[in-house]
Write an enzyme that holds these catalytic residues in place. Sequence first.
Site, short mmCIF file in Angstrom:
data_model
loop_
_atom_site.label_atom_id
_atom_site.label_comp_id
_atom_site.label_asym_id
_atom_site.label_seq_id
_atom_site.Cartn_x
_atom_site.Cartn_y
_atom_site.Cartn_z
N ASP A 147 24.69 -6.43 20.82
CA ASP A 147 25.45 -5.37 20.55
C ASP A 147 25.02 -4.68 19.20
O ASP A 147 25.43 -5.40 18.26
CB ASP A 147 26.78 -5.75 20.58
N PHE A 173 26.99 -13.57 23.27
CA PHE A 173 27.10 -12.01 22.58
C PHE A 173 26.70 -12.19 21.03
O PHE A 173 27.21 -12.72 20.42
CB PHE A 173 28.65 -11.63 22.45
N LYS A 174 25.58 -11.24 20.75
CA LYS A 174 25.21 -11.28 19.80
C LYS A 174 25.65 -9.96 18.98
O LYS A 174 25.17 -9.02 19.49
CB LYS A 174 23.44 -11.30 19.54
N ILE A 175 26.41 -10.16 18.10
CA ILE A 175 27.18 -9.00 17.66
C ILE A 175 26.27 -8.32 16.14
O ILE A 175 26.80 -9.13 15.21
CB ILE A 175 28.94 -9.19 17.24
#
Length: 312
Positions: A147, A173-175
Amino acid sequence: MSKNKNATTPVYRGVFPVAPTIFDDHGDIDLEGQRRCIDFMIDAGSDGICILANFSEQFALTDDERNSLISTVLDHVAGRVPVIVTTTHFSSRICAQRSRMAQDAGAAMVMIMPPYHGATIRIGETGIYDFFSTVSDAISIPIMIQDAPVSGTTLSPSLLVRMAKDIANVSYFKIEVPQAANKLREIIALGGEAIVGPWDGEEAITLMADLDAGATGAMTGGGYPDGIRRILDAYFAGDTELAAQHYQEWLPLINYENRQGGLASCKALMKEGGIIKSDAVRHPLPAMHPATREGLIKIARRLDPLVLRWGK
């Protein structure tokens, strides 16, 4: 590594830096340099490695070059650490094929951005959901959704959580968006155990806030995993003050990579330390300005990272 989501998803934690793609001065891939790069990153304490990410210049590679890098890296790593392969593509079909090929080659996980093209072609939430569902149906390893602003696509916390709960392999999830810590906090609260891996990115520029929000992994640049490990090891051991001290020590280098040198930073450090012969990026990306390189090395020398010593 333990199990969590549906008792089947492997749980990875720690530092999983992005490996740069190593070229020679003519712009051709240097596979021997690539192997040395990977050996250094493992020796420097990487818990795992990500290849073919944006910081690997994946957008400048042919499909044949991608395939060569996947086989070269996974064969060379030989199970020493888990390897994440970025398989981003606009097409659901092609992304699924890339992801299956990565799995068959031994990848531990795939990392994927939502489908986008250029400045204006975007897909709505229904299409994004179906895209990741299509990819998930083709594989049995975890999917990490990246993301990041580069996609120009807003991924709402509710959409991310719905995919985590409904789509079997969507679990990491890589934010990397503004106020990343708030988004991490929200998806963890909404998603619970379905959020197996809430991860920090963006060269660790927001690492401490993201750790406080519940991040369990960090995907950074590949130049100094040893420095990032000091921060994470202290934090996960419960000594947040020591972690903060280490972060303050390494923050000038993190900031310089994030704001000045960009994806060329890692290779500049590796060349300075004798790990690789050339720090070339692929045209039309510009070479790092000599003054920028001088500033990067000057900051790094104060910290004495392994990257400046490994190859000498």
